[in-house]
Design an enzyme around this catalytic site. Structure first.
Site, PDB file in Angstrom:
ATOM      1  N   LYS A  20       0.825  -1.214   0.000  1.00  0.00           N
ATOM      2  CA  LYS A  20       0.000   0.000   0.000  1.00  0.00           C
ATOM      3  C   LYS A  20       0.854   1.257   0.000  1.00  0.00           C
ATOM      4  CE  LYS A  20      -3.881  -1.951   2.630  1.00  0.00           C
ATOM      5  NZ  LYS A  20      -4.759  -1.760   3.808  1.00  0.00           N
ATOM      6  N   GLY A  27      -7.666   3.037  -1.861  1.00  0.00           N
ATOM      7  CA  GLY A  27      -7.352   1.934  -2.768  1.00  0.00           C
ATOM      8  C   GLY A  27      -6.354   2.240  -3.873  1.00  0.00           C
ATOM      9  N   HIS A  39     -13.873   0.802  -4.927  1.00  0.00           N
ATOM     10  CA  HIS A  39     -13.641   1.625  -3.738  1.00  0.00           C
ATOM     11  C   HIS A  39     -14.648   2.751  -3.576  1.00  0.00           C
ATOM     12  CE1 HIS A  39     -10.127  -0.779  -3.154  1.00  0.00           C
ATOM     13  NE2 HIS A  39      -9.656  -0.453  -4.338  1.00  0.00           N
ATOM     14  N   LYS A  55     -18.346   3.387  -2.193  1.00  0.00           N
ATOM     15  CA  LYS A  55     -19.415   2.742  -1.439  1.00  0.00           C
ATOM     16  C   LYS A  55     -20.737   2.924  -2.165  1.00  0.00           C
ATOM     17  CE  LYS A  55     -16.847   3.546   2.745  1.00  0.00           C
ATOM     18  NZ  LYS A  55     -16.490   4.608   3.705  1.00  0.00           N
ATOM     19  N   ARG A 107     -12.916  13.425   8.754  1.00  0.00           N
ATOM     20  CA  ARG A 107     -13.999  14.277   8.242  1.00  0.00           C
ATOM     21  C   ARG A 107     -15.351  13.657   8.590  1.00  0.00           C
ATOM     22  NH1 ARG A 107     -12.403  10.883   4.063  1.00  0.00           N
ATOM     23  NH2 ARG A 107     -14.114   9.513   3.424  1.00  0.00           N
ATOM     24  N   VAL A 122     -19.841  10.677   4.003  1.00  0.00           N
ATOM     25  CA  VAL A 122     -21.057  10.660   3.190  1.00  0.00           C
ATOM     26  C   VAL A 122     -22.164   9.889   3.925  1.00  0.00           C
ATOM     27  CG1 VAL A 122     -22.065   9.856   1.010  1.00  0.00           C
ATOM     28  CG2 VAL A 122     -19.732  10.770   1.037  1.00  0.00           C
TER      29      VAL A 122
HETATM   30  C1  MV4 Z   1      -6.775  -4.265   2.673  1.00  0.00           C
HETATM   31  C2  MV4 Z   1      -7.451  -5.373   2.120  1.00  0.00           C
HETATM   32  C3  MV4 Z   1      -7.060  -6.640   2.528  1.00  0.00           C
HETATM   33  N1  MV4 Z   1      -6.039  -6.784   3.403  1.00  0.00           N
HETATM   34  N2  MV4 Z   1      -5.767  -4.462   3.547  1.00  0.00           N
HETATM   35  C4  MV4 Z   1      -8.952  -0.878   0.069  1.00  0.00           C
HETATM   36  C5  MV4 Z   1      -8.989   0.585   0.262  1.00  0.00           C
HETATM   37  C6  MV4 Z   1      -8.253   0.891   1.496  1.00  0.00           C
HETATM   38  N3  MV4 Z   1      -9.076   1.723   2.348  1.00  0.00           N
HETATM   39  C7  MV4 Z   1      -7.919  -0.406   2.120  1.00  0.00           C
HETATM   40  N4  MV4 Z   1      -8.353  -1.435   1.214  1.00  0.00           N
HETATM   41  C8  MV4 Z   1      -8.107  -2.762   1.475  1.00  0.00           C
HETATM   42  N5  MV4 Z   1      -7.098  -3.008   2.364  1.00  0.00           N
HETATM   43  C9  MV4 Z   1      -5.416  -5.697   3.884  1.00  0.00           C
HETATM   44  N6  MV4 Z   1      -4.391  -5.881   4.746  1.00  0.00           N
HETATM   45  C10 MV4 Z   1      -8.508  -5.137   1.229  1.00  0.00           C
HETATM   46  C11 MV4 Z   1      -8.835  -3.820   0.895  1.00  0.00           C
HETATM   47  C12 MV4 Z   1      -9.953  -3.660  -0.018  1.00  0.00           C
HETATM   48  C13 MV4 Z   1     -11.153  -3.079   0.396  1.00  0.00           C
HETATM   49  C14 MV4 Z   1     -11.311  -2.559   1.680  1.00  0.00           C
HETATM   50  C15 MV4 Z   1     -12.485  -1.987   2.074  1.00  0.00           C
HETATM   51  C16 MV4 Z   1     -13.557  -1.926   1.189  1.00  0.00           C
HETATM   52  C17 MV4 Z   1     -13.432  -2.434  -0.087  1.00  0.00           C
HETATM   53  C18 MV4 Z   1     -12.238  -3.000  -0.500  1.00  0.00           C
HETATM   54  C19 MV4 Z   1     -12.127  -3.524  -1.789  1.00  0.00           C
HETATM   55  C20 MV4 Z   1     -10.941  -4.088  -2.183  1.00  0.00           C
HETATM   56  C21 MV4 Z   1      -9.860  -4.145  -1.302  1.00  0.00           C
END
Ligand code: MV4
Length: 449
Positions: A158, A165, A235, A237, A291, A294
Site C-alpha cells: 500500500k 485503494g 472503492h 461505497k 472528516r 457521506v
Molecule cells: C486491505 C485489504 C485486505 N487486506 N488491507 C482498500 C482501500 C483501502 N481503504 C484499504 N483497502 C483494502 N485493504 C489488507 N491488509 C482489502 C482492501 C480492499 C477493500 C477494503 C475496504 C472496502 C473495499 C475494498 C475492496 C478491495 C480491497
C-alpha cells in the site's frame, strides 16, 4: 457560538450543513463555481459568493478564493463537508493563521492520519488493533521479500500517502512480489508524488466496518457504533448500514471503547471515522478519516443525533451535547447512494432533470440537492442523492427501502436506482451475508462486467 458559517462545498452535503446552521440560528454562506449559479445550495443559503470557474481546482479547491469569501461575508467558521478541502492540512493551517475556525480537527491530526504509516503507528500506540505488517516504509524489493517471507503470503502493498485503494497491489506468493512492489511504487508516485509503500498481511474475505467517533478536543471521546460499508464498487461505497449485521453488542462495546478512549487521548476535536477490516471476529485498523462521511446519516438515524450540529458545538468550544451513556441504538438504518450514472458501466450521466419526486413517509430521509428543471453539471462527483431509511429492525429497513425506491422519480437522466431494486432481491443482501468482494462478483455475474 458563531453567527455565520461558510460552507466550502456543494450539493447535498452543503444543504445538510445549511439545515443544521438554520436550526442553530446561525447564518449560512454558500460558495459556488460559475457552473453552480443555479444550484440548490446557493438558493438555500442566506448569502452566496461566486468563487471561480467550473473547474473544482479553481473554485471549491481554491484556498485564496474561499478565504476571501469568508473575509468579505464576515463568516467566522468554515464547514468543509466531505471531499474537496475537508482533509487538507495546509488549508486548515492557513485558516488557523487567518483566525477563521475550521469545523473539524486540527491540521496536526489531519496530517497525522493522512500519512498511512504514521496513522497506523499512532493507532497501535493507542491500543487499537492493526493489521499485521511491516514496521514503517519498505524501501527496496529485498526488504519487501524479507518482510513478506516472515509474515507469510498473501500480502498487500500500500501507498504511505494513499487511501481509497490507489497504489495498492496484492502479491499471492513470492513470484508476484517483485512486480506488485514495482507497480505499487510507480502508481503511488504518479498519484501522490510520493513512492513510499508499506506491506500488510492480505485479508482475503473481510468486511469493511467503520466506527464513528467524536472528540471534544479537550480529552473526551465517544463512539457512535459502527457502519458496515462492505458493498463497494471500485472503492466507491454503494450501500451502507448501521448497525453492522454481523457485529454483536459485546463486540461493539469493546471496539467502541477502544476507539473512544484513543480519540480522548489524542485530544481529537470533532467527527472522525476509524476504518477496520473485520474477519473471523477480529477487527484490524486500516485508516482513519478525519472528516464527516457521506454515510453519516445512518448513524444519525439509529442514535437520533445530529452530527453536524455536534461538529459545530465542538468547533465553537462548547463540547458535545451527549455522553457515552446517553447514546443508545434504536433500530436499523440503510443508505443507498444514488448516482447520475448509466448502468451497467456506471458511466457518468449528467443532464437536465425533467421530473423529480422524493419519497417520504415514516423512516425515510432523502438528502439531495435536486429539483425539477435542474441541470446536473458534468464537472463534479456523480452523487445526486442519498436515500436513508430507518426501521425498527433490519427487515423493516429493507422493506422501507423497497417502498421508498418505488416512490422516487428522477426523470431525464440515468441513475443507479435499478441497481438497488436488483440488490434488494438478493438473498445475501437480505441476510446481510457479504464481504468487500461481494458486489464486484455480483456485478460480474449479473452485468458481465
Ligand atoms: C486491505 C485489504 C485486505 N487486506 N488491507 C482498500 C482501500 C483501502 N481503504 C484499504 N483497502 C483494502 N485493504 C489488507 N491488509 C482489502 C482492501 C480492499 C477493500 C477494503 C475496504 C472496502 C473495499 C475494498 C475492496 C478491495 C480491497
Amino acid at each position: 457560538m458563531f453567527d455565520k458559517i461558510l460552507i466550502a462545498n456543494r450539493g447535498e452535503i452543503a444543504l445538510r450543513v445549511i439545515r443544521a446552521c438554520r436550526e442553530m440560528g446561525i447564518a449560512s454562506v454558500a460558495v459556488h463555481s460559475t457552473a453552480d449559479s443555479d444550484a440548490m445550495h446557493v438558493r438555500m443559503a442566506d448569502e452566496s459568493v461566486c468563487i471561480g470557474p467550473n473547474s473544482s481546482t479553481d473554485s471549491y479547491l481554491s484556498v485564496p478564493a474561499i478565504v476571501a469569501a469568508c473575509e468579505v461575508t464576515g463568516a467566522q467558521a468554515i464547514h468543509p463537508g466531505y471531499g474537496f478541502l475537508s482533509e487538507n492540512a495546509n488549508f486548515v493551517q492557513i485558516l488557523e493563521d487567518h483566525d477563521i475556525k475550521f469545523i473539524g480537527p486540527s491540521a496536526e491530526h489531519i496530517r497525522m492520519m493522512g500519512d498511512k504509516i504514521t496513522a497506523k503507528e499512532t493507532a497501535a500506540k493507542l491500543g487499537i488493533p492493526v493489521v499485521p505488517g511491516s514496521a514503517g516504509g519498505v524501501p527496496t524489493i529485498e526488504d519487501a521479500k524479507k518482510v513478506a517471507a516472515e509474515m507469510g503470503y498473501p500480502v498487500i502493498i500500500k501507498a504511505t500517502a494513499g487511501g481509497g485503494g490507489r497504489g495498492m497491489k496484492v502479491a499471492l506468493n513470492e513470484d508476484e512480489i517483485e512486480s506488485a512492489f514495482r507497480t505499487a511504487r510507480s502508481e503511488s508516485k504518479a498519484a501522490f508524488g510520493n513512492d513510499e509503500v508499506y506491506i500488510e498481511k492480505y485479508l482475503q474475505r473481510p468486511r469493511h466496518i467503520e466506527i464513528q467517533v467524536f472528540g471534544d478536543g479537550k480529552g473526551r471521546g465517544v463512539h457512535l457504533g459502527e457502519r458496515d460499508c462492505s458493498l463497494q464498487r471500485r472503492h466507491q461505497k454503494v450501500f451502507e448500514e448501521a448497525p453492522g449485521p454481523c457485529i454483536t453488542p459485546e463486540e461493539r462495546a469493546r471496539i467502541g471503547k477502544i476507539c473512544a478512549d484513543a480519540i480522548g487521548q489524542m485530544g481529537y476535536a470533532g467527527a472522525g471515522t476509524i476504518e477496520f477490516l473485520y474477519e473471523d471476529g477480529e477487527f484490524y485498523f486500516i485508516e482513519m478519516n478525519t472528516r464527516l462521511q457521506v454515510e453519516h446519516p445512518v448513524t444519525e438515524a439509529i442514535f437520533g443525533v445530529d452530527l453536524v450540529r455536534q461538529q459545530i458545538m465542538v468547533a465553537a468550544g462548547l463540547g458535545m451535547e451527549f455522553e457515552q451513556d446517553d447514546l443508545q441504538i434504536n433500530g436499523h438504518a440503510i443508505e443507498v447512494r444514488i448516482n447520475a450514472e448509466k448502468l451497467p458501466n456506471f458511466s457518468p450521466c449528467p443532464g437536465k432533470i425533467t421530473a423529480y419526486h422524493a419519497p417520504g413517509g415514516l423512516g425515510v430521509r432523502m438528502d439531495s440537492a435536486l429539483y425539477t428543471g435542474y441541470s446536473i453539471p458534468p464537472y463534479y462527483d456523480s452523487l445526486i442523492a442519498k436515500l436513508i431509511v430507518h426501521g425498527r429492525d433490519r427487515p423493516e429497513a429493507l422493506a422501507r427501502l423497497h417502498r421508498a425506491l418505488g416512490e422516487l422519480i428522477v426523470d431525464g437522466i440515468d441513475t443507479t436506482v435499478p441497481l438497488f431494486d436488483a440488490l434488494l432481491q438478493e438473498p445475501d443482501v437480505q441476510s446481510g451475508n457479504y464481504s468487500i468482494h461481494w458486489l464486484e462478483k455480483w456485478l460480474e455475474r449479473n452485468f458481465g462486467k
